[in-house]
Design an enzyme around this catalytic site. Structure first.
Site, short mmCIF file in Angstrom:
data_model
loop_
_atom_site.label_atom_id
_atom_site.label_comp_id
_atom_site.label_asym_id
_atom_site.label_seq_id
_atom_site.Cartn_x
_atom_site.Cartn_y
_atom_site.Cartn_z
N SER A 131 26.88 61.81 23.50
CA SER A 131 27.34 62.47 22.28
C SER A 131 26.15 63.19 21.65
O SER A 131 25.00 62.84 21.92
CB SER A 131 27.90 61.45 21.30
OG SER A 131 28.09 62.00 20.01
N TYR A 144 27.35 53.46 16.81
CA TYR A 144 27.74 54.52 17.73
C TYR A 144 26.53 55.34 18.18
O TYR A 144 26.35 55.59 19.38
CB TYR A 144 28.76 55.43 17.04
CG TYR A 144 29.28 56.56 17.88
CD1 TYR A 144 30.22 56.33 18.88
CD2 TYR A 144 28.85 57.87 17.67
CE1 TYR A 144 30.72 57.37 19.66
CE2 TYR A 144 29.35 58.92 18.43
CZ TYR A 144 30.28 58.67 19.42
OH TYR A 144 30.76 59.71 20.18
N LYS A 148 25.05 55.65 22.00
CA LYS A 148 25.00 56.92 22.69
C LYS A 148 23.56 57.33 23.05
O LYS A 148 23.34 57.98 24.07
CB LYS A 148 25.68 58.01 21.86
CG LYS A 148 27.19 57.83 21.73
CD LYS A 148 27.90 57.84 23.09
CE LYS A 148 29.42 57.90 22.95
NZ LYS A 148 30.09 57.93 24.27
#
Length: 252
Positions: A131, A144, A148
């Site tokens: 991401s 998150y 990532k």
């Protein structure tokens, strides 16, 4: 006919990848934890309910792939979750652990079990879904972003370790992708920041030089390219499909 496995492949980016590989005449195998979306997949795809963070389930998946296909040419380690959208002091350790177990741990287990099949064949392609959060970080998204970033570190290591065996490894970094998952992110960030959903949306869009969100198909097209002979010398790369992020903090 080439064979591709896509984790988290029954909806969103994963489903778009599966459709694109199907169009490119690959045999397609998708896994997901959502039984309803799996049931709606095309009948000619192989589909299996698998939790990518559960090692016994992942081991069984690759045993089944070996029985059915006798090998694997491409794997897209795409499964992941958004995690909480809260200030770091409000992140529950259980939420942190769950996000990393699925998003990073799932990518690791996918590579762990795919690599022996590819080594045996002397070739293969591993594509990890990271991401732009794995390049820049995002406020209020600590689990998150950490997961990532970890995916990119894993990819770089796999490219070095597996390259001598003819296996290429790359990471795709989607930006803000139109769809239900991003809608959930927008609404959670709006609540966390005291903004409207539309204000957060415009913040994300204006943070790119192209001024727009990307589609799941944009990500899928890149995956098919990376799996092709046209990318035969592309490995160890972080490839953003994001409209060129110039300001990763959508509140500005």
């Amino acid at each position: 006919m080439s064979r591709v496995l896509i984790t988290g492949g029954a909806s969103g980016i994963g489903f778009a990848m599966a459709q694109a590989f199907d169009k490119a005449e690959f045999q397609v195998w998708v896994t997901d934890v959502d039984a309803k979306t799996l049931a709606a997949c095309p009948a000619h795809w192989q589909c299996l309910h698998v939790d990518v963070s559960d090692e016994p389930q992942m081991a069984a998946l690759f045993q089944e792939i070996t029985r059915e296909w006798q090998g694997l040419d491409v794997v897209c380690a795409n499964a992941g979750i958004a995690g909480p959208t809260v200030k770091v002091e409000d992140v529950a350790l259980s939420d942190w652990n769950t996000c990393l177990a699925i998003t990073l741990g799932g990518a690791f287990l996918t590579a762990k079990y795919a690599s022996p099949l590819m080594k045996q064949a002397g070739r293969g392609v591993i594509i990890l879904t990271s991401s732009t959060a794995g390049q820049y970080g995002y406020p209020n998204r600590a689990p998150y972003a950490a997961a990532k970033w970890g995916v990119i570190g894993l990819m770089k290591t796999l490219a070095m370790e597996l390259g001598p065996h003819g296996i290429r490894t790359n990471a795709i970094c989607p930006g803000a992708v139109e769809g239900p998952r991003m809608e959930g992110v927008l609404n959670r960030e709006a609540r966390a920041k005291g903004m409207t959903r539309d204000e957060v949306y415009e913040g994300y869009a204006s943070g790119t030089s192209l001024g727009a969100f990307v589609s799941a198909d944009d990500i899928a097209n890149m995956a098919v390219f990376l799996a092709s002979d046209g990318a035969k010398m592309v490995s160890g790369q972080v490839i953003a499909v994001d409209g060129h992020t110039v300001n990763p903090d959508p509140k500005v």
